[in-house]
Design a protein around this motif. Structure first.
Motif, PDB file in Angstrom:
ATOM      1  N   UNK A  34     -50.895  17.794 -22.392  1.00 15.51           N
ATOM      2  CA  UNK A  34     -51.137  18.015 -20.983  1.00 15.51           C
ATOM      3  C   UNK A  34     -49.889  17.660 -20.204  1.00 15.51           C
ATOM      4  N   UNK A  35     -49.625  18.355 -19.091  1.00 19.92           N
ATOM      5  CA  UNK A  35     -48.425  18.097 -18.309  1.00 19.92           C
ATOM      6  C   UNK A  35     -48.419  16.702 -17.717  1.00 19.92           C
ATOM      7  N   UNK A  36     -49.556  16.192 -17.350  1.00 22.90           N
ATOM      8  CA  UNK A  36     -49.602  14.887 -16.718  1.00 22.90           C
ATOM      9  C   UNK A  36     -49.391  13.764 -17.708  1.00 22.90           C
ATOM     10  N   UNK A  37     -50.191  13.728 -18.746  1.00 27.15           N
ATOM     11  CA  UNK A  37     -50.133  12.656 -19.749  1.00 27.15           C
ATOM     12  C   UNK A  37     -50.445  13.276 -21.091  1.00 27.15           C
ATOM     13  N   UNK A  38     -49.534  13.247 -22.049  1.00 26.34           N
ATOM     14  CA  UNK A  38     -49.805  13.853 -23.337  1.00 26.34           C
ATOM     15  C   UNK A  38     -50.909  13.119 -24.060  1.00 26.34           C
ATOM     16  N   UNK A  39     -52.094  13.179 -23.559  1.00 21.55           N
ATOM     17  CA  UNK A  39     -53.257  12.423 -24.054  1.00 21.55           C
ATOM     18  C   UNK A  39     -52.991  10.946 -23.929  1.00 21.55           C
ATOM     19  N   UNK A  40     -53.835  10.298 -23.199  1.00 24.49           N
ATOM     20  CA  UNK A  40     -53.635   8.876 -22.969  1.00 24.49           C
ATOM     21  C   UNK A  40     -53.690   8.099 -24.258  1.00 24.49           C
ATOM     22  N   UNK A  41     -54.496   8.545 -25.210  1.00 24.83           N
ATOM     23  CA  UNK A  41     -54.699   7.789 -26.439  1.00 24.83           C
ATOM     24  C   UNK A  41     -53.467   7.611 -27.306  1.00 24.83           C
ATOM     25  N   UNK A  42     -52.651   8.687 -27.567  1.00 19.41           N
ATOM     26  CA  UNK A  42     -51.600   8.529 -28.536  1.00 19.41           C
ATOM     27  C   UNK A  42     -50.538   7.524 -28.170  1.00 19.41           C
ATOM     28  N   UNK A 190     -38.850   8.186 -58.865  1.00 18.08           N
ATOM     29  CA  UNK A 190     -40.284   8.235 -59.139  1.00 18.08           C
ATOM     30  C   UNK A 190     -40.965   9.124 -58.112  1.00 18.08           C
ATOM     31  N   UNK A 191     -42.281   9.195 -58.169  1.00 18.15           N
ATOM     32  CA  UNK A 191     -43.039  10.028 -57.238  1.00 18.15           C
ATOM     33  C   UNK A 191     -43.328   9.254 -55.959  1.00 18.15           C
ATOM     34  N   UNK A 192     -42.850   9.762 -54.847  1.00 17.68           N
ATOM     35  CA  UNK A 192     -43.053   9.110 -53.560  1.00 17.68           C
ATOM     36  C   UNK A 192     -43.584  10.099 -52.530  1.00 17.68           C
ATOM     37  N   UNK A 193     -44.078   9.538 -51.436  1.00 16.92           N
ATOM     38  CA  UNK A 193     -44.683  10.345 -50.383  1.00 16.92           C
ATOM     39  C   UNK A 193     -44.144   9.900 -49.037  1.00 16.92           C
ATOM     40  N   UNK A 194     -43.908  10.860 -48.155  1.00 16.48           N
ATOM     41  CA  UNK A 194     -43.510  10.574 -46.784  1.00 16.48           C
ATOM     42  C   UNK A 194     -44.508  11.263 -45.848  1.00 16.48           C
ATOM     43  N   UNK A 195     -45.167  10.480 -45.019  1.00 17.52           N
ATOM     44  CA  UNK A 195     -46.056  11.027 -43.998  1.00 17.52           C
ATOM     45  C   UNK A 195     -45.330  10.911 -42.673  1.00 17.52           C
ATOM     46  N   UNK A 196     -45.261  11.993 -41.919  1.00 16.85           N
ATOM     47  CA  UNK A 196     -44.442  12.010 -40.705  1.00 16.85           C
ATOM     48  C   UNK A 196     -45.224  12.559 -39.518  1.00 16.85           C
ATOM     49  N   UNK A 197     -45.021  11.909 -38.376  1.00 19.24           N
ATOM     50  CA  UNK A 197     -45.565  12.412 -37.120  1.00 19.24           C
ATOM     51  C   UNK A 197     -44.651  11.954 -36.001  1.00 19.24           C
ATOM     52  N   UNK A 198     -44.972  12.316 -34.785  1.00 17.47           N
ATOM     53  CA  UNK A 198     -44.184  11.861 -33.643  1.00 17.47           C
ATOM     54  C   UNK A 198     -44.757  10.561 -33.108  1.00 17.47           C
ATOM     55  N   UNK A 199     -43.945   9.820 -32.370  1.00 18.50           N
ATOM     56  CA  UNK A 199     -44.396   8.544 -31.819  1.00 18.50           C
ATOM     57  C   UNK A 199     -43.463   8.062 -30.735  1.00 18.50           C
ATOM     58  N   UNK A 200     -43.671   6.825 -30.323  1.00 15.97           N
ATOM     59  CA  UNK A 200     -42.842   6.255 -29.269  1.00 15.97           C
ATOM     60  C   UNK A 200     -43.196   6.802 -27.908  1.00 15.97           C
ATOM     61  N   UNK A 201     -42.254   6.688 -26.994  1.00 19.67           N
ATOM     62  CA  UNK A 201     -42.479   7.137 -25.616  1.00 19.67           C
ATOM     63  C   UNK A 201     -42.457   8.662 -25.539  1.00 19.67           C
ATOM     64  N   UNK A 210     -40.051  10.771 -28.264  1.00 18.40           N
ATOM     65  CA  UNK A 210     -38.677  10.394 -28.564  1.00 18.40           C
ATOM     66  C   UNK A 210     -38.471   9.916 -29.994  1.00 18.40           C
ATOM     67  N   UNK A 211     -39.532   9.523 -30.656  1.00 17.11           N
ATOM     68  CA  UNK A 211     -39.395   8.930 -31.980  1.00 17.11           C
ATOM     69  C   UNK A 211     -40.193   9.679 -33.044  1.00 17.11           C
ATOM     70  N   UNK A 212     -39.942   9.301 -34.278  1.00 18.74           N
ATOM     71  CA  UNK A 212     -40.744   9.729 -35.424  1.00 18.74           C
ATOM     72  C   UNK A 212     -41.329   8.505 -36.095  1.00 18.74           C
ATOM     73  N   UNK A 213     -42.573   8.586 -36.482  1.00 22.24           N
ATOM     74  CA  UNK A 213     -43.209   7.559 -37.304  1.00 22.24           C
ATOM     75  C   UNK A 213     -43.184   8.074 -38.743  1.00 22.24           C
ATOM     76  N   UNK A 214     -42.691   7.256 -39.655  1.00 23.46           N
ATOM     77  CA  UNK A 214     -42.596   7.653 -41.059  1.00 23.46           C
ATOM     78  C   UNK A 214     -43.287   6.607 -41.934  1.00 23.46           C
ATOM     79  N   UNK A 215     -44.207   7.061 -42.760  1.00 23.72           N
ATOM     80  CA  UNK A 215     -44.869   6.190 -43.728  1.00 23.72           C
ATOM     81  C   UNK A 215     -44.233   6.449 -45.099  1.00 23.72           C
ATOM     82  N   UNK A 216     -43.756   5.381 -45.736  1.00 23.99           N
ATOM     83  CA  UNK A 216     -43.193   5.460 -47.080  1.00 23.99           C
ATOM     84  C   UNK A 216     -44.266   4.982 -48.065  1.00 23.99           C
ATOM     85  N   UNK A 217     -44.501   5.741 -49.117  1.00 26.09           N
ATOM     86  CA  UNK A 217     -45.500   5.343 -50.106  1.00 26.09           C
ATOM     87  C   UNK A 217     -45.050   5.778 -51.491  1.00 26.09           C
ATOM     88  N   UNK A 218     -45.559   5.093 -52.518  1.00 24.04           N
ATOM     89  CA  UNK A 218     -45.230   5.459 -53.898  1.00 24.04           C
ATOM     90  C   UNK A 218     -46.515   5.749 -54.664  1.00 24.04           C
TER      91      UNK A 218
END
Length: 225
Positions: A34-42, A190-201, A210-218
């Motif tokens: 949304x133009x006003x607030x990209x969903x208040x929750x995230x 070895x076998x690893x996984x990266x889960x990625x989404x956006x985050x921050x302000x 402005x940011x990316x959230x990255x989860x590192x897993x094996x």
């Protein structure tokens, strides 16, 4: 995003083979919030990440236990993360004409994407999975991704009837303009996984997070579904 954000993320560049899938991957998004607030929750979940945004971060912590043997290639079909109530099907992601990775369709809030020419989850290497944090329809599949902690389990159902179980090693947040490509997408033994989404302000002027959230897993184990 909005995870592979609420919009078209810019992840991979053309000419990259499966072995080099991550060297230039950054997750940007075209605004679908949304133009006003990209969903208040995230806004809250990314802020809750315990790790600060780092320009030159240290390598993620090594797995607490030896990684399980890598599996043969098999297309992922479903992602389950019980701790944050994720149970979502996969879609294959491809590159557009400019060599950027197309995002999962924003119309479906409960969908994750996997780069089809990259490593499959469970194979040796870093498998990349992206998802929206929000869309114009509201909070999306990776809204709470930043709340995972070391030891959280991530399950990937695969087309060969196996379930690859990954254990989270670290959750990091990076500024998109200082994204550590090699750390996130470099080759692994070895076998690893990266889960990625956006985050921050959320930058209303850029209409993007402005940011990316990255989860590192094996890969911790595997079983028949």
């Amino acid at each position: 995003m909005a995870g592979p954000g609420p919009g078209t993320p810019r992840l991979l560049r053309a000419g990259m083979g499966a072995a080099a899938v991550g060297l230039l991957l950054i997750y940007n998004s075209v605004d679908t919030s949304q133009d006003t607030d990209p969903t208040a929750a995230p806004a809250a979940p990314p802020a809750a990440v315990s790790t600060a945004t780092l320009a030159t971060p240290a390598a993620p912590a090594a797995p607490a236990a030896p990684a399980a043997p890598a599996l043969k290639r098999a297309v992922p079909t479903r992602l389950r993360i019980p701790q944050i109530a994720v149970d979502a099907p996969f879609t294959e992601l491809t590159l557009d004409a400019t060599g950027q990775l197309n995002a999962p369709p924003p119309e479906d809030k409960n969908l994750v994407g996997w780069y089809r020419d990259g490593v499959t989850p469970g194979e040796r290497g870093s498998a990349v999975v992206a998802g929206h944090v929000d869309t114009t329809k509201g909070p999306a599949v990776f809204l709470l991704l930043s709340l995972l902690v070391p030891g959280s389990l991530v399950e990937v159902g695969r087309a060969d009837g196996t379930v690859a179980v990954f254990a989270v090693d670290a959750v990091e947040t990076y500024a998109k303009n200082a994204f550590p490509d090699q750390k996130v997408y470099g080759k692994t033994p070895d076998a690893q996984l990266r889960l990625i989404t956006c985050g921050g302000a959320y930058d209303k002027k850029k209409r993007d997070y402005l940011d990316n959230v990255v989860v590192f897993a094996h890969l911790q184990s595997s079983r028949r579904s």
